[in-house]
Design an enzyme around this catalytic site. Structure first.
Site, short mmCIF file in Angstrom:
data_model
loop_
_atom_site.label_atom_id
_atom_site.label_comp_id
_atom_site.label_asym_id
_atom_site.label_seq_id
_atom_site.Cartn_x
_atom_site.Cartn_y
_atom_site.Cartn_z
N LYS A 3 20.08 23.94 -16.85
CA LYS A 3 19.24 22.88 -17.43
C LYS A 3 19.42 22.81 -18.96
O LYS A 3 19.97 23.73 -19.58
CB LYS A 3 17.79 23.15 -17.04
CG LYS A 3 17.54 23.07 -15.52
CD LYS A 3 16.06 23.27 -15.20
CE LYS A 3 15.79 23.15 -13.71
NZ LYS A 3 14.35 23.27 -13.40
N TYR A 19 15.10 14.22 -8.67
CA TYR A 19 13.81 14.90 -8.45
C TYR A 19 12.80 14.00 -7.74
O TYR A 19 11.59 14.22 -7.85
CB TYR A 19 13.25 15.40 -9.78
CG TYR A 19 13.85 16.72 -10.23
CD1 TYR A 19 13.68 17.88 -9.49
CD2 TYR A 19 14.58 16.82 -11.42
CE1 TYR A 19 14.21 19.10 -9.88
CE2 TYR A 19 15.13 18.03 -11.83
CZ TYR A 19 14.94 19.17 -11.06
OH TYR A 19 15.46 20.36 -11.45
N ASN A 63 12.87 25.99 -17.29
CA ASN A 63 13.16 27.28 -16.65
C ASN A 63 14.64 27.52 -16.35
O ASN A 63 15.00 28.17 -15.37
CB ASN A 63 12.28 27.45 -15.40
CG ASN A 63 12.50 26.35 -14.38
OD1 ASN A 63 13.36 25.49 -14.57
ND2 ASN A 63 11.75 26.38 -13.29
N HIS A 87 18.43 25.21 -11.93
CA HIS A 87 18.00 24.64 -10.65
C HIS A 87 18.90 25.21 -9.56
O HIS A 87 20.10 25.42 -9.80
CB HIS A 87 18.14 23.12 -10.65
CG HIS A 87 18.03 22.52 -9.28
ND1 HIS A 87 16.82 22.25 -8.69
CD2 HIS A 87 18.99 22.22 -8.35
CE1 HIS A 87 17.04 21.78 -7.46
NE2 HIS A 87 18.34 21.75 -7.24
N GLU A 108 22.23 17.37 -2.42
CA GLU A 108 22.35 17.56 -3.87
C GLU A 108 23.81 17.68 -4.30
O GLU A 108 24.19 17.19 -5.37
CB GLU A 108 21.54 18.79 -4.30
CG GLU A 108 20.04 18.56 -4.18
CD GLU A 108 19.20 19.76 -4.57
OE1 GLU A 108 17.97 19.64 -4.53
OE2 GLU A 108 19.76 20.83 -4.91
P1 IDP Z 1 12.39 25.32 -8.13
O1 IDP Z 1 13.17 24.69 -9.26
O2 IDP Z 1 12.22 26.81 -8.33
O3 IDP Z 1 12.93 24.97 -6.76
P2 IDP Z 1 10.21 23.40 -7.68
O4 IDP Z 1 8.82 23.76 -7.25
O5 IDP Z 1 11.09 22.68 -6.71
O6 IDP Z 1 10.89 24.75 -8.21
O7 IDP Z 1 10.06 22.52 -9.00
C1 IDP Z 1 11.13 21.82 -9.54
C2 IDP Z 1 11.10 21.94 -11.03
O8 IDP Z 1 9.95 21.24 -11.53
C3 IDP Z 1 10.95 23.36 -11.57
O9 IDP Z 1 12.15 24.07 -11.63
C4 IDP Z 1 10.37 23.10 -12.94
O10 IDP Z 1 11.41 22.70 -13.88
C5 IDP Z 1 9.47 21.91 -12.69
N1 IDP Z 1 8.09 22.36 -12.43
C6 IDP Z 1 7.62 22.97 -11.34
N2 IDP Z 1 6.30 23.25 -11.45
C7 IDP Z 1 5.94 22.78 -12.68
C8 IDP Z 1 4.69 22.77 -13.39
O11 IDP Z 1 3.66 23.24 -12.92
N3 IDP Z 1 4.74 22.19 -14.63
C9 IDP Z 1 5.87 21.65 -15.17
N4 IDP Z 1 7.04 21.67 -14.53
C10 IDP Z 1 7.08 22.22 -13.31
#
Ligand code: IDP
Length: 143
Positions: free
Chosen positions: A11, A51, A114, A117, A128
């Site tokens: 990312k 997304y 984070n 992905h 994807e």
């Molecule tokens: P993942 O990336 O570990 O599969 P997901 O729950 O699918 O997690 O969420 C997708 C992405 O959305 C996360 O990687 C993160 O960048 C963002 N995200 C998830 N939860 C939050 C939140 O509570 N606040 C802001 N961004 C979030």
């Protein structure tokens, strides 16, 4: 063990930190082969579509903003149980909960930015991968 493919994205936060190589090294040490890769700067439309599953979540707009804030590195990883293995190497979605030594523990600070992905299941991995790569852009070690 089944050989799988999964879609990985480094990312914008991790690209900006200049840790593409370090993250690639984690994949390689885990036995994941990089069989396709491309750097691109996602448009709002691309990030929104990628997304789309999160469209109703409160963080959707913020997520699209972030994913379009700078270039990303997109790759296909192949290996035994690649989907689960990649998610293990990535660590938990929230870096504060990610196991020590995982990519998110080492290179990310917040749940919204984070670092990486990774596809979460075979169906999503297929969709994807097809979102970013044509079949002829994927280069497995053996044909
Ligand atoms: P993942 O990336 O570990 O599969 P997901 O729950 O699918 O997690 O969420 C997708 C992405 O959305 C996360 O990687 C993160 O960048 C963002 N995200 C998830 N939860 C939050 C939140 O509570 N606040 C802001 N961004 C979030």
């Amino acid at each position: 063990m089944a050989v799988e493919r999964t879609l990985s994205i480094i990312k914008p936060d991790a690209v900006a930190k200049n840790v593409i190589g370090e993250i690639y090294s984690r994949f390689e040490k885990a036995g994941l082969n990089i069989i396709a890769a491309r750097m691109l700067h996602l448009s709002k439309e691309q990030a929104g579509e990628f997304y789309a599953v999160h469209r109703e979540r409160p963080f959707y707009n913020e997520l699209v903003e972030f994913m379009t804030s700078g270039p990303v590195m997109v790759q296909v990883l192949e290996g035994d149980e690649a989907i689960a293995k990649n998610r293990e190497v990535m660590g938990a979605t929230n870096p504060a909960e990610a196991a020590p030594g995982t990519i998110r523990a080492d290179f990310a600070k917040t749940v919204d930015e984070n670092a990486v992905h990774g596809s979460d299941a075979p169906e999503t991995a297929r969709a994807e991968i097809a979102f970013f790569f044509n079949d002829d852009e994927i280069c497995p070690r053996t044909r």
